[in-house]
Design an enzyme around this catalytic site. Structure first.
Site, PDB file in Angstrom:
ATOM      1  N   GLY A 267       0.857  -1.294  -0.064  1.00  7.84           N
ATOM      2  CA  GLY A 267       0.105  -0.056  -0.123  1.00  7.84           C
ATOM      3  C   GLY A 267       0.880   1.142   0.002  1.00  7.84           C
ATOM      4  O   GLY A 267       0.316   2.395  -0.392  1.00  7.84           O
TER       5      GLY A 267
ATOM      6  N   GLU B   2       1.719   1.701  -3.513  1.00 10.83           N
ATOM      7  CA  GLU B   2       0.444   1.942  -4.026  1.00 10.83           C
ATOM      8  C   GLU B   2       0.074   3.621  -3.993  1.00 10.83           C
ATOM      9  O   GLU B   2      -0.269   4.387  -4.846  1.00 10.83           O
ATOM     10  CB  GLU B   2      -0.393   1.180  -3.763  1.00 10.83           C
TER      11      GLU B   2
ATOM     12  N   GLU C  94       2.946  -8.311  -1.849  1.00 11.13           N
ATOM     13  CA  GLU C  94       1.697  -9.017  -1.223  1.00 11.13           C
ATOM     14  C   GLU C  94       1.799 -10.456  -1.597  1.00 11.13           C
ATOM     15  O   GLU C  94       1.104 -11.167  -0.780  1.00 11.13           O
ATOM     16  CB  GLU C  94       0.566  -8.278  -1.913  1.00 11.13           C
TER      17      GLU C  94
HETATM   18  N1  COA Z   1       1.579  -4.135   8.857  1.00 10.43           N
HETATM   19  C1  COA Z   1       1.603  -4.065  10.201  1.00 10.43           C
HETATM   20  N2  COA Z   1       2.785  -3.975  10.701  1.00 10.43           N
HETATM   21  C2  COA Z   1       4.058  -3.759  10.174  1.00 10.43           C
HETATM   22  C3  COA Z   1       4.092  -3.878   8.625  1.00 10.43           C
HETATM   23  C4  COA Z   1       2.669  -3.758   8.031  1.00 10.43           C
HETATM   24  N3  COA Z   1       2.612  -3.712   6.720  1.00 10.43           N
HETATM   25  N4  COA Z   1       5.190  -3.560   8.172  1.00 10.43           N
HETATM   26  C5  COA Z   1       5.804  -3.709   9.422  1.00 10.43           C
HETATM   27  N5  COA Z   1       5.022  -3.586  10.481  1.00 10.43           N
HETATM   28  C6  COA Z   1       5.592  -3.843  11.795  1.00 10.43           C
HETATM   29  C7  COA Z   1       6.340  -5.089  12.093  1.00 10.43           C
HETATM   30  O1  COA Z   1       5.310  -6.109  12.455  1.00 10.43           O
HETATM   31  C8  COA Z   1       7.080  -4.699  13.343  1.00 10.43           C
HETATM   32  O2  COA Z   1       6.270  -4.730  14.459  1.00 10.43           O
HETATM   33  P1  COA Z   1       6.739  -5.206  16.127  1.00 10.43           P
HETATM   34  O3  COA Z   1       7.905  -4.203  16.413  1.00 10.43           O
HETATM   35  O4  COA Z   1       5.628  -5.186  16.670  1.00 10.43           O
HETATM   36  O5  COA Z   1       7.201  -6.582  15.586  1.00 10.43           O
HETATM   37  C9  COA Z   1       7.443  -3.339  13.065  1.00 10.43           C
HETATM   38  O6  COA Z   1       6.692  -2.694  12.053  1.00 10.43           O
HETATM   39  C10 COA Z   1       8.864  -3.244  12.361  1.00 10.43           C
HETATM   40  O7  COA Z   1       8.990  -4.105  11.395  1.00 10.43           O
HETATM   41  P2  COA Z   1      10.062  -5.366  11.309  1.00 10.43           P
HETATM   42  O8  COA Z   1       9.735  -6.322  10.499  1.00 10.43           O
HETATM   43  O9  COA Z   1      10.751  -5.597  12.654  1.00 10.43           O
HETATM   44  O10 COA Z   1      11.218  -4.327  10.676  1.00 10.43           O
HETATM   45  P3  COA Z   1      12.361  -5.067   9.811  1.00 10.43           P
HETATM   46  O11 COA Z   1      13.635  -3.937   9.368  1.00 10.43           O
HETATM   47  O12 COA Z   1      13.228  -6.266   9.967  1.00 10.43           O
HETATM   48  O13 COA Z   1      11.691  -5.280   8.139  1.00 10.43           O
HETATM   49  C11 COA Z   1      10.260  -4.804   6.492  1.00 10.43           C
HETATM   50  C12 COA Z   1      11.239  -4.326   7.387  1.00 10.43           C
HETATM   51  C13 COA Z   1       9.509  -3.533   5.847  1.00 10.43           C
HETATM   52  C14 COA Z   1      11.084  -5.543   5.423  1.00 10.43           C
HETATM   53  C15 COA Z   1       9.099  -5.834   7.224  1.00 10.43           C
HETATM   54  O14 COA Z   1       8.403  -4.990   8.219  1.00 10.43           O
HETATM   55  C16 COA Z   1       8.219  -6.118   6.249  1.00 10.43           C
HETATM   56  O15 COA Z   1       8.370  -7.097   5.399  1.00 10.43           O
HETATM   57  N6  COA Z   1       6.902  -5.545   6.418  1.00 10.43           N
HETATM   58  C17 COA Z   1       5.713  -5.915   5.543  1.00 10.43           C
HETATM   59  C18 COA Z   1       5.779  -5.365   4.217  1.00 10.43           C
HETATM   60  C19 COA Z   1       4.647  -6.100   3.331  1.00 10.43           C
HETATM   61  O16 COA Z   1       4.464  -7.158   3.047  1.00 10.43           O
HETATM   62  N7  COA Z   1       3.721  -4.859   2.952  1.00 10.43           N
HETATM   63  C20 COA Z   1       2.606  -5.135   2.213  1.00 10.43           C
HETATM   64  C21 COA Z   1       1.237  -5.434   2.966  1.00 10.43           C
HETATM   65  S1  COA Z   1       0.019  -5.882   2.130  1.00 10.43           S
END
Ligand code: COA
Length: 260
Positions: free
Chosen positions: A111, A114, A134
């Site tokens: 998102g 997007e 996704e």
């Molecule tokens: N929705 C909800 N929470 C999210 C999020 C999302 N899209 N992206 C990150 N967070 C949260 C994590 O759950 C984490 O929460 P916590 O500290 O309570 O565990 C916090 O943000 C930090 O993220 P973290 O994953 O620990 O950081 P990282 O540096 O290891 O990784 C990313 C960063 C962006 C690579 C990873 O967070 C990620 O893959 N996020 C999801 C991206 C995604 O799939 N987006 C599309 C959604 S449809």
């Protein structure tokens, strides 16, 4: 008052900062609702001529829709409605009369990518990462990712990004046309502000009609786009700012726009 974002005004520039750094600025439903309200607030403010959208902190622009809310969607209908509601806000940004610049300060995933694509111009920090991950959740993009990405970068590149789910660097995003400008991270907001101020200094009606002509033309045939452009050229010719702009050029002075 907003809980999930901040709204600032710097002269003619409005800055919306998505502010949920603990969730990497993920778009919860409440955040999307506040974003819609913030956009309308700045659009209704006559002193604001250009808008910047960014994320709080150095790590993320927006790391996607808030995944923790996904399991509360109880049916296919509810999920489709969820996607439509988000799309409506992004559509509004894309069609807003005022220009909207995405200042991509970190992860712009799902998102977040997007949202950036619904903005008029994308400026990214060289540390940013963009993508549509996704597929790794077993779902597909729902806020326009399969559509706007294809229009920006073409079918092959869009499929590479959406089907693999792999993020790309800001530099690669610029190479393929997903991002327009890349700057060192420290220069992101100064550069975005400089551009926003430049746009804010232009004749407002002409600026709005340029955006409208490009948006609508990009969706249809060349002939229809040219027709539309000619009609809007007629509209802009009727403005006081056209008289002022042309006179100022001929008189070798700076124009003073009235916005009408
Ligand atoms: N929705 C909800 N929470 C999210 C999020 C999302 N899209 N992206 C990150 N967070 C949260 C994590 O759950 C984490 O929460 P916590 O500290 O309570 O565990 C916090 O943000 C930090 O993220 P973290 O994953 O620990 O950081 P990282 O540096 O290891 O990784 C990313 C960063 C962006 C690579 C990873 O967070 C990620 O893959 N996020 C999801 C991206 C995604 O799939 N987006 C599309 C959604 S449809």
């Amino acid at each position: 008052m907003y809980e999930n974002l901040t709204v600032e005004r710097k002269g003619a520039v409005g800055i919306i900062t998505i502010n949920r750094p603990k969730s990497l600025n993920a778009l919860s439903r409440a955040t999307v609702a506040e974003l819609a309200a913030a956009i309308e607030e700045l659009n209704a403010d006559d002193a604001i001529r250009a808008i910047i959208l960014t994320g709080a902190g150095e790590k993320a622009f927006v790391a996607g829709a808030d995944i923790s809310e996904f399991n509360s969607l109880r049916s296919a209908e509810e999920a489709a409605e969820y996607a439509r509601a988000g799309q409506a806000v992004l559509n509004r940004i894309e069609r807003l009369p005022k220009p909207v610049i995405a200042a991509i300060n970190g992860y712009a995933l799902g998102g977040g990518c997007e949202l950036a694509m619904a903005c008029d111009i994308r400026i990214a920090a060289d540390t940013a990462r963009l993508g549509q991950p996704e597929i790794n959740l077993g779902i597909i993009p729902g806020y326009g990712g399969t559509q706007r990405l294809t229009r920006l970068v073409g079918k092959g590149m869009a499929k590479l990004l959406v089907l693999s789910g792999d993020p790309i660097t800001a530099q690669e995003a610029q190479r393929i046309g997903l991002v327009d400008v890349v700057v060192p991270a420290a220069e992101l907001m100064p550069k975005a502000t400089e551009l926003a101020e430049k746009l804010a200094s232009k004749a407002p009606v002409a600026l709005r009609l340029c955006k409208q002509a490009i948006n609508e033309g990009a969706e249809g045939s060349l002939a229809a786009g040219l027709d539309h452009e000619a009609a809007l050229f007629g509209v802009v010719f009727d403005t006081e700012d056209r008289v002022e702009g042309v006179s100022a050029f001929l008189e070798k002075r700076k124009p003073a726009w009235k916005g009408k």
